[in-house]
Design a protein around this motif. Structure first.
Motif, PDB file in Angstrom:
ATOM      1  N   TYR A  28      41.631  47.538  45.142  1.00  0.00           N
ATOM      2  CA  TYR A  28      41.996  48.862  44.598  1.00  0.00           C
ATOM      3  C   TYR A  28      43.364  49.293  45.126  1.00  0.00           C
ATOM      4  N   ARG A  29      43.581  49.119  46.406  1.00  0.00           N
ATOM      5  CA  ARG A  29      44.852  49.535  47.015  1.00  0.00           C
ATOM      6  C   ARG A  29      46.034  48.779  46.423  1.00  0.00           C
ATOM      7  N   ARG A  30      45.844  47.490  46.203  1.00  0.00           N
ATOM      8  CA  ARG A  30      46.925  46.688  45.619  1.00  0.00           C
ATOM      9  C   ARG A  30      47.221  47.132  44.189  1.00  0.00           C
ATOM     10  N   LEU A  31      46.169  47.396  43.425  1.00  0.00           N
ATOM     11  CA  LEU A  31      46.344  47.842  42.044  1.00  0.00           C
ATOM     12  C   LEU A  31      47.070  49.185  41.991  1.00  0.00           C
ATOM     13  N   VAL A  32      46.654  50.138  42.811  1.00  0.00           N
ATOM     14  CA  VAL A  32      47.305  51.448  42.819  1.00  0.00           C
ATOM     15  C   VAL A  32      48.747  51.324  43.320  1.00  0.00           C
ATOM     16  N   GLY A  33      48.983  50.474  44.291  1.00  0.00           N
ATOM     17  CA  GLY A  33      50.351  50.243  44.760  1.00  0.00           C
ATOM     18  C   GLY A  33      51.240  49.687  43.659  1.00  0.00           C
ATOM     19  N   ARG A  34      50.701  48.780  42.869  1.00  0.00           N
ATOM     20  CA  ARG A  34      51.464  48.215  41.758  1.00  0.00           C
ATOM     21  C   ARG A  34      51.713  49.286  40.686  1.00  0.00           C
ATOM     22  N   LEU A  35      50.734  50.165  40.481  1.00  0.00           N
ATOM     23  CA  LEU A  35      50.927  51.258  39.521  1.00  0.00           C
ATOM     24  C   LEU A  35      51.994  52.238  40.008  1.00  0.00           C
ATOM     25  N   ILE A  36      52.039  52.475  41.315  1.00  0.00           N
ATOM     26  CA  ILE A  36      53.070  53.350  41.875  1.00  0.00           C
ATOM     27  C   ILE A  36      54.450  52.784  41.549  1.00  0.00           C
ATOM     28  N   TYR A  37      54.609  51.485  41.749  1.00  0.00           N
ATOM     29  CA  TYR A  37      55.887  50.849  41.447  1.00  0.00           C
ATOM     30  C   TYR A  37      56.201  50.923  39.954  1.00  0.00           C
ATOM     31  N   LEU A  38      55.176  50.841  39.119  1.00  0.00           N
ATOM     32  CA  LEU A  38      55.374  50.868  37.672  1.00  0.00           C
ATOM     33  C   LEU A  38      55.842  52.238  37.176  1.00  0.00           C
ATOM     34  N   THR A  39      55.616  53.287  37.947  1.00  0.00           N
ATOM     35  CA  THR A  39      56.045  54.627  37.518  1.00  0.00           C
ATOM     36  C   THR A  39      57.566  54.781  37.498  1.00  0.00           C
ATOM     37  N   ILE A  40      58.302  53.801  38.017  1.00  0.00           N
ATOM     38  CA  ILE A  40      59.761  53.864  37.956  1.00  0.00           C
ATOM     39  C   ILE A  40      60.215  53.951  36.501  1.00  0.00           C
ATOM     40  N   THR A  41      59.612  53.143  35.646  1.00  0.00           N
ATOM     41  CA  THR A  41      59.988  53.164  34.226  1.00  0.00           C
ATOM     42  C   THR A  41      58.922  53.784  33.350  1.00  0.00           C
ATOM     43  N   ARG A  42      57.800  54.173  33.924  1.00  0.00           N
ATOM     44  CA  ARG A  42      56.733  54.800  33.151  1.00  0.00           C
ATOM     45  C   ARG A  42      56.331  56.125  33.794  1.00  0.00           C
ATOM     46  N   PRO A  43      57.162  57.153  33.680  1.00  0.00           N
ATOM     47  CA  PRO A  43      56.820  58.434  34.306  1.00  0.00           C
ATOM     48  C   PRO A  43      55.564  59.065  33.730  1.00  0.00           C
ATOM     49  N   ASP A  44      55.112  58.618  32.554  1.00  0.00           N
ATOM     50  CA  ASP A  44      53.876  59.148  31.977  1.00  0.00           C
ATOM     51  C   ASP A  44      52.649  58.725  32.793  1.00  0.00           C
ATOM     52  N   LEU A  45      52.791  57.754  33.669  1.00  0.00           N
ATOM     53  CA  LEU A  45      51.686  57.319  34.520  1.00  0.00           C
ATOM     54  C   LEU A  45      51.631  58.085  35.845  1.00  0.00           C
TER      55      LEU A  45
END
Length: 140
Positions: free
Chosen positions: A97-114
């Motif tokens: 779970y922590r790894r997935l959420v960490g990857r999602l945090i990084y993805l918000t750089i180009t996806r502010p809707d997340l």
């Protein structure tokens, strides 16, 4: 200053109308660009500016968790979803779970809707439960 175009969705950018509606445009100095770019971000330069994309990174996340063939959701996280620290079974391997959420945090750089979904999900990093993991999967 060069305009930096950060796409909210990974769709073709062939009209200014689409860009105005679906993108966040930020003015940056070309010298500071290498500081925010990593190997997981693709960069395309055009007359309109610089476009950043993390489509390959997002596809890698989907492939790693086995969600490649899943249908995309229009809403990454339902705001009426009530997550609790006490409901549901505790995940036996919280690092997943922590790894997935960490990857999602990084993805918000180009996806502010997340950003909202990731903000909520990151509150449960210490003891994630099954409903939290399900909500993280829905965000993808």
């Amino acid at each position: 200053m060069t305009p930096l175009i950060v796409g909210i969705q990974s769709l073709p950018m062939h009209s200014l109308k689409w860009l105005a509606k679906n993108c966040l445009v930020i003015q940056i100095s070309p010298k500071s660009l290498p500081a925010i770019i990593t190997e997981r971000t693709e960069v395309a330069r055009s007359k309109q500016g610089i476009a950043l994309s993390q489509q390959k990174y997002a596809l890698d996340i989907l492939q790693d968790i086995g969600y490649m063939g899943c249908k995309a959701s229009r809403i990454p996280f339902d705001p009426s979803t009530q997550l609790s620290r006490d409901q549901g079974a505790v995940i036996s391997n919280p690092s997943r779970y922590r790894r997935l959420v960490g990857r999602l945090i990084y993805l918000t750089i180009t996806r502010p809707d997340l950003a909202y979904a990731v903000h909520i999900l990151s509150q449960y990093m210490d003891r994630p439960r099954e409903p939290h993991l399900e909500a993280a999967y829905k965000t993808l």
